[in-house]
Design an enzyme around this catalytic site. Structure first.
Site, mmCIF file in Angstrom:
data_model
loop_
_atom_site.group_PDB
_atom_site.id
_atom_site.type_symbol
_atom_site.label_atom_id
_atom_site.label_comp_id
_atom_site.label_asym_id
_atom_site.label_seq_id
_atom_site.Cartn_x
_atom_site.Cartn_y
_atom_site.Cartn_z
ATOM 1 N N LYS A 1 -9.970 156.034 5.095
ATOM 2 C CA LYS A 1 -8.650 155.504 4.742
ATOM 3 C C LYS A 1 -8.673 153.982 4.701
ATOM 4 O O LYS A 1 -8.005 153.357 3.870
ATOM 5 C CB LYS A 1 -7.602 155.997 5.734
ATOM 6 C CG LYS A 1 -7.318 157.490 5.670
ATOM 7 C CD LYS A 1 -6.208 157.866 6.636
ATOM 8 C CE LYS A 1 -5.850 159.339 6.536
ATOM 9 N NZ LYS A 1 -6.924 160.214 7.016
ATOM 10 N N GLU B 1 -0.471 151.513 10.261
ATOM 11 C CA GLU B 1 0.447 151.316 9.150
ATOM 12 C C GLU B 1 1.865 151.175 9.678
ATOM 13 O O GLU B 1 2.235 151.861 10.645
ATOM 14 C CB GLU B 1 0.425 152.517 8.188
ATOM 15 C CG GLU B 1 -0.816 152.666 7.366
ATOM 16 C CD GLU B 1 -0.729 153.872 6.441
ATOM 17 O OE1 GLU B 1 0.221 154.672 6.599
ATOM 18 O OE2 GLU B 1 -1.587 154.004 5.573
ATOM 19 N N ARG C 1 -11.020 166.283 -2.995
ATOM 20 C CA ARG C 1 -11.318 167.717 -3.011
ATOM 21 C C ARG C 1 -10.114 168.443 -3.599
ATOM 22 O O ARG C 1 -9.087 167.835 -3.881
ATOM 23 C CB ARG C 1 -11.555 168.222 -1.588
ATOM 24 C CG ARG C 1 -10.420 167.865 -0.630
ATOM 25 C CD ARG C 1 -10.620 168.440 0.753
ATOM 26 N NE ARG C 1 -9.746 167.847 1.740
ATOM 27 C CZ ARG C 1 -8.470 168.129 1.911
ATOM 28 N NH1 ARG C 1 -7.887 169.002 1.125
ATOM 29 N NH2 ARG C 1 -7.748 167.546 2.848
#
Length: 666
Positions: free
Chosen positions: A116, A200, A292
């Site tokens: 990430k 975040e 994916r």
């Protein structure tokens, strides 16, 4: 196209891939752990090979063993499904080194988006909107605490690798940061083998909207519209749908362009999902990219009439994208929910055990089922406890929701506890019906979706008792023997008393006796001070029709020897255990001197020692089970007498983990 592929996964996704391969004439090879020797994916594949013990690390995460099977069987490609090795660059490179095609993106793309932190840095360079925060390499707890203060609270701690809600914590003040960080890192290490995190700013009341993207080896990238996944509990998606009821034409176009730009930034090949956080004002921020196929891909397939697994196979074999962006035309509305073996009334505790009875709705153009188990199979303690994915489709959202309600009502699961009743309340809740849910709504209002939100009434109990009476009479009539014998009669005649029968149900944990007089659909029922007159009762094909005190009802009913469930007139499910009519043995409840393991699992943290004084509700141990961390709490105030497990121990269900001194209660 490939002649033979190996599927390096299990459960419903392996079964899903096998179905597409069979339609295309591709031979399939499955792999399985000791726990999955009789699993459905093993039975469906053309051949299957054992690869190790029941724990994922001993089987489905053993890339070397999987590649060896591929070589032995002549598999030209490996489909990793989702989870396990699907985003493992080492495995993707090992496949290439062995001359086997990895049905997924290039390892470099997985590397770029698998972290990430790295993904955010890359998106920042390409102008994709980001949430303020920290995604640097310095993972010192002190440095992370400083960055948290700079970012501001509330903030989100997220595992830098992986997804699925693992290693995520919301922190609302600086004082809670250190403990939340440690917990997130433990969970991330267990799930992904990586303790790195990012920070975040937490967007209040956000929506979660993701875009399906596809790229080929010839430089083409498109998106296949969005899926909204805002209905979540503890960051786990509960309901997914497309199109989003929140997006307008302009915002959908802008987000689609950003999703394609994100995929192009890493030269993406194959199926992927770009996920966004969307604020209430419509502003959106890049969250992550899953390199994916996603669990919720069927809703995209239903609205586009596509088979995304077939797309994966053709692109991995060197083919072109079947459509250009302008050719993507959606129709109707699709919704997916996941049926889990879990107990919503016990904090969604994952369950395991044999599915003694499993009934799912019949597939149709409006109802699709992706399942990895059938009746008689066992839900294992070692893997995700999903039973099936239920997907519905119709021409608009209100009709799709109605299809979903009907499909859920047709589901019966006996064995481990399930979340069906929870899902039934979910799809009737105004916030869901009106499309006004955000990612934290379920956690803030969870009580509105649990059993207490729709308590059973006397009418529900009497309806269940009526169904039991009709079922017993039907069984007596069908029983072999002399049809003229007075003992085979079902007319309620009894020697020495006026035709009284007793139906015993367990209602909210307590025995409830219902006295019944009458037969053949006409009864007088009494329980305590409550009573009702039943007439014209009939039970056929899971539907009870009857008049209760002159008021006619049509109710869906499920029953077997041990259970009965009734859907009330509003469509909510009320389930009762059937108790022996003339024998009641009270189970001796576990006293509050002991804390027992609620299920098999591994102890990851012990917070107390003998002699410690604790208060009711205090965390005593942390257990990891079915990929989740469970905090086990003190049942009452007291003093720790003994601790029966150590960090790292694997414990069975009902093992005594902590014992409190008995004299504390004096």
């Amino acid at each position: 196209m490939f002649d033979c592929i190996l599927i390096a996964n299990r459960g419903e996704i392996a079964c899903r891939v096998i179905r597409t391969c069979r339609r295309l004439g591709i031979r399939t090879v499955a792999v399985y752990s000791e726990a999955d020797a009789s699993a459905q994916h093993v039975r469906l594949a053309d051949e299957a090979w054992p690869i190790g013990g029941p724990r994922p690390a001993d089987s489905y995460l053993r890339g070397d063993a999987i590649i060896e099977v591929a070589k032995k069987t002549g598999a030209q490609a490996i489909h990793p499904g989702y989870g396990f090795l699907s985003e493992n660059t080492g495995f993707a490179r090992a496949c290439a080194a062995a001359g086997i095609v990895f049905i997924g993106p290039r390892p470099e793309s997985i590397d770029a988006m698998g972290s990430k932190a790295a993904a955010k840095a890359l998106m920042e360079k390409h102008g994709v909107p980001l949430v303020p925060g920290y995604h640097g390499d310095n993972q010192d707890p002190g440095h992370l605490a400083e960055q948290a203060a700079k970012t501001g609270f509330p903030l989100m701690i997220k595992a830098a690798s992986g997804g699925g809600g693992k290693g995520m914590r919301i922190v609302r003040d600086a004082g809670a940061f250190a403990e939340a960080l440690a917990s997130a890192q433990r969970e991330a290490a267990s799930a992904f083998g990586d303790t790195r995190v990012i920070l975040e700013r937490y967007v209040e009341h956000p929506r979660h909207i993701e875009f399906q993207v596809f790229g080929d080896t010839h430089g083409h990238v498109i998106h296949l519209n969005e899926r909204e996944c805002s209905a979540q509990r503890r960051y786990q998606k509960v309901l997914e749908e497309t199109p989003s009821p929140f997006l307008e034409i302009d915002s959908r176009a802008r987000m689609g362009e950003a999703a394609v730009a994100a995929a192009q930034a890493v030269d993406y090949v194959g199926a992927g999902t770009v996920e966004f956080i969307v604020a209430q004002d419509g502003e959106f921020f890049f969250m992550e990219m899953n390199t994916r196929l996603q669990v919720e891909h069927p809703v995209t397939e239903e609205t586009l009439g596509l088979d995304l697994v077939e797309w994966q196979l053709r692109i991995a074999a060197g083919g072109y994208l079947p459509l250009a962006q302008g050719d993507v035309q959606a129709r109707g509305h699709a919704i997916e929910v996941r049926l889990y073996a879990e107990d919503p009334e016990q904090n969604f505790l994952p369950g395991s055990g044999k599915l003694t009875h499993l009934r799912l709705p019949e597939p149709s153009p409006h109802v699709r089922l992706d399942a990895g188990v059938v009746e008689g199979d066992t839900v294992s303690i070692f893997y995700d406890p999903m039973i099936a994915k239920l997907i519905v489709f119709d021409r608009d959202r209100p009709r799709a929701l109605e299809r979903l309600r009907e499909a859920l009502a047709a589901c019966e699961i006996v064995g481990p506890a399930s979340n069906i009743a929870f899902l039934e309340r979910l799809v009737r809740h105004p916030a869901v019906v009106e499309g006004k849910i955000d990612t934290g709504y379920l956690d803030r209002h969870l009580d509105q979706f649990l059993k207490g939100a729709t308590p059973s009434t006397d009418g529900d109990v009497f309806a269940a008792a009526t169904a039991v009476l009709l079922d017993e009479e039907a069984r007596a009539t069908a029983a072999p023997g002399d049809p003229h014998s007075p003992w085979a009669a079902n007319d309620a005649w009894r020697n020495a008393h006026p035709g009284k029968r007793l139906v015993a149900l367990v209602v909210d944990g307590e025995r409830r006796d219902i006295a019944a007089y009458g037969h053949d659909g006409t009864y007088h029922l009494r329980s305590g001070e409550a009573s009702t007159e039943v007439s014209g009762a009939r039970l056929a094909n899971g539907v009870l029709t009857a008049r209760f005190d002159g008021h006619a009802h049509r109710l869906r009913v499920h029953l077997d020897a041990g259970h009965v469930a009734v859907h009330d007139t509003a469509g909510f499910r009320h389930a009762f255990d059937r108790a022996p009519a003339f024998a009641w043995i009270l189970a001796d409840a576990v006293g509050d001197d002991r804390l027992l393991a609620p299920m098999p699992g591994r102890i990851v943290l012990v917070r107390v020692k003998p002699g410690d004084t604790v208060t009711a509700g205090q965390d005593l141990l942390v257990m990891e089970a079915m990929k989740m961390e469970l905090a086990l709490k003190a049942p009452r105030d007291g003093t720790i007498e003994s601790v029966g497990a150590a960090q790292g121990d694997f414990v069975e269900a009902d093992r005594v983990l902590v014992r409190l001194a008995a004299n504390d209660q004096a």
